[in-house]
Design a protein around this motif. Structure first.
Motif, short mmCIF file in Angstrom:
data_model
loop_
_atom_site.label_atom_id
_atom_site.label_comp_id
_atom_site.label_asym_id
_atom_site.label_seq_id
_atom_site.Cartn_x
_atom_site.Cartn_y
_atom_site.Cartn_z
N ILE A 126 -0.39 -8.81 1.09
CA ILE A 126 -0.48 -9.47 2.39
C ILE A 126 -0.69 -10.98 2.27
O ILE A 126 -1.05 -11.64 3.23
CB ILE A 126 -1.55 -8.82 3.30
N SER A 127 -0.43 -11.50 1.08
CA SER A 127 -0.45 -12.96 0.92
C SER A 127 0.79 -13.54 1.59
O SER A 127 1.76 -12.84 1.85
CB SER A 127 -0.50 -13.34 -0.56
N SER A 128 0.79 -14.80 1.84
CA SER A 128 1.88 -15.42 2.60
C SER A 128 3.22 -15.40 1.87
O SER A 128 4.26 -15.49 2.49
CB SER A 128 1.51 -16.86 2.96
N LYS A 129 3.22 -15.24 0.55
CA LYS A 129 4.46 -15.31 -0.20
C LYS A 129 5.11 -13.95 -0.44
O LYS A 129 6.13 -13.84 -1.10
CB LYS A 129 4.22 -16.01 -1.54
N SER A 130 4.54 -12.90 0.08
CA SER A 130 5.01 -11.56 -0.25
C SER A 130 6.21 -11.11 0.56
O SER A 130 6.54 -11.68 1.59
CB SER A 130 3.88 -10.56 -0.07
N GLU A 131 6.84 -10.05 0.07
CA GLU A 131 7.89 -9.35 0.81
C GLU A 131 7.17 -8.41 1.77
O GLU A 131 6.51 -7.48 1.34
CB GLU A 131 8.77 -8.56 -0.15
N LYS A 132 7.33 -8.62 3.07
CA LYS A 132 6.52 -7.95 4.09
C LYS A 132 6.55 -6.43 4.02
O LYS A 132 5.53 -5.78 4.16
CB LYS A 132 6.97 -8.41 5.47
N ASP A 133 7.71 -5.82 3.80
CA ASP A 133 7.82 -4.36 3.87
C ASP A 133 7.72 -3.66 2.53
O ASP A 133 7.64 -2.43 2.48
CB ASP A 133 9.14 -3.98 4.55
N ALA A 134 7.73 -4.40 1.44
CA ALA A 134 7.74 -3.79 0.11
C ALA A 134 6.38 -3.19 -0.24
O ALA A 134 5.33 -3.70 0.16
CB ALA A 134 8.12 -4.83 -0.93
N ILE A 135 6.42 -2.10 -1.00
CA ILE A 135 5.20 -1.51 -1.55
C ILE A 135 5.08 -1.97 -3.00
O ILE A 135 6.02 -1.83 -3.79
CB ILE A 135 5.24 0.04 -1.47
N TYR A 136 3.93 -2.50 -3.31
CA TYR A 136 3.65 -3.01 -4.64
C TYR A 136 2.77 -2.02 -5.40
O TYR A 136 1.95 -1.33 -4.81
CB TYR A 136 2.90 -4.34 -4.56
N PHE A 137 2.93 -2.00 -6.71
CA PHE A 137 2.00 -1.31 -7.61
C PHE A 137 1.07 -2.39 -8.14
O PHE A 137 1.53 -3.42 -8.65
CB PHE A 137 2.77 -0.65 -8.76
N ARG A 138 -0.23 -2.18 -7.98
CA ARG A 138 -1.23 -3.13 -8.48
C ARG A 138 -2.02 -2.44 -9.57
O ARG A 138 -2.74 -1.48 -9.33
CB ARG A 138 -2.17 -3.59 -7.36
N ASP A 139 -1.87 -2.95 -10.79
CA ASP A 139 -2.54 -2.36 -11.94
C ASP A 139 -4.01 -2.78 -11.99
O ASP A 139 -4.44 -3.67 -11.26
CB ASP A 139 -1.82 -2.79 -13.23
N GLU A 140 -4.75 -2.14 -12.86
CA GLU A 140 -6.18 -2.42 -12.99
C GLU A 140 -6.45 -3.88 -13.32
O GLU A 140 -7.49 -4.42 -12.96
CB GLU A 140 -6.79 -1.54 -14.09
N ASP A 141 -5.53 -4.53 -14.03
CA ASP A 141 -5.73 -5.93 -14.41
C ASP A 141 -5.37 -6.91 -13.30
O ASP A 141 -5.47 -8.12 -13.47
CB ASP A 141 -4.96 -6.25 -15.69
N GLY A 142 -4.92 -6.40 -12.15
CA GLY A 142 -4.58 -7.25 -11.02
C GLY A 142 -3.11 -7.62 -10.94
O GLY A 142 -2.67 -8.18 -9.94
N SER A 143 -2.36 -7.33 -12.00
CA SER A 143 -0.93 -7.63 -11.94
C SER A 143 -0.26 -6.71 -10.93
O SER A 143 -0.71 -5.59 -10.70
CB SER A 143 -0.28 -7.47 -13.31
#
Length: 141
Positions: free
Chosen positions: A102-119
């Motif tokens: 939900i940061s301003s630079k993101s793709e609005k509809d995409a689902i991201y995988f967020r790993d334990e390291d924050g990537s």
């Protein structure tokens, strides 16, 4: 993918494998969804809101979906992740998360995988694709 195409895929999976789709929470009301948006200060993507209103939340096939309901065990507020730029819609129950950047630079509809390291990286172009690809893909696709 249209809403009707998504619903048809889910309906097919529900007929073929009903035991895999035992939702833990009832559907969300518009007031509950409005409360989530107010808490976060964002407008949620239409596909997530459609899912909450039609199917609810909780365990859904091989994934879990967060809830708009504050009293739910699956409430978005109960996520262990504290990252104001990431809205969790699911977790893999091992420390990684799926959700919206939900940061301003993101793709609005995409689902991201967020790993334990924050990537993080895009794992699905939309919420509907995420659900169909990860819940029970052999029945949904």
């Amino acid at each position: 993918m249209t809403v009707d195409e998504f619903n048809a895929s889910i309906d097919r999976a529900l007929r073929l494998a009903p035991k895999w789709f035992c939702m833990s929470d009832p559907v969300a009301s518009q007031a509950e969804i409005n409360s989530v948006e107010s808490d976060l200060g964002i407008s949620l993507p239409d596909q997530l809101m459609h899912f909450w209103k039609k199917y609810g939340s909780g365990y859904f096939g091989q994934i879990n979906i967060c809830s708009a309901r504050q009293d739910s065990d699956f409430s978005y507020r109960k996520s262990l992740l504290r990252d104001p730029s990431f809205f969790v819609v699911s977790d893999d129950e091992t420390g990684a998360y799926y959700g919206y950047d939900i940061s301003s630079k993101s793709e609005k509809d995409a689902i991201y995988f967020r790993d334990e390291d924050g990537s993080r990286h895009i794992i699905s172009p939309t919420f509907f694709d995420f659900v169909l690809d990860f819940s029970l893909p052999e029945f949904c696709r």
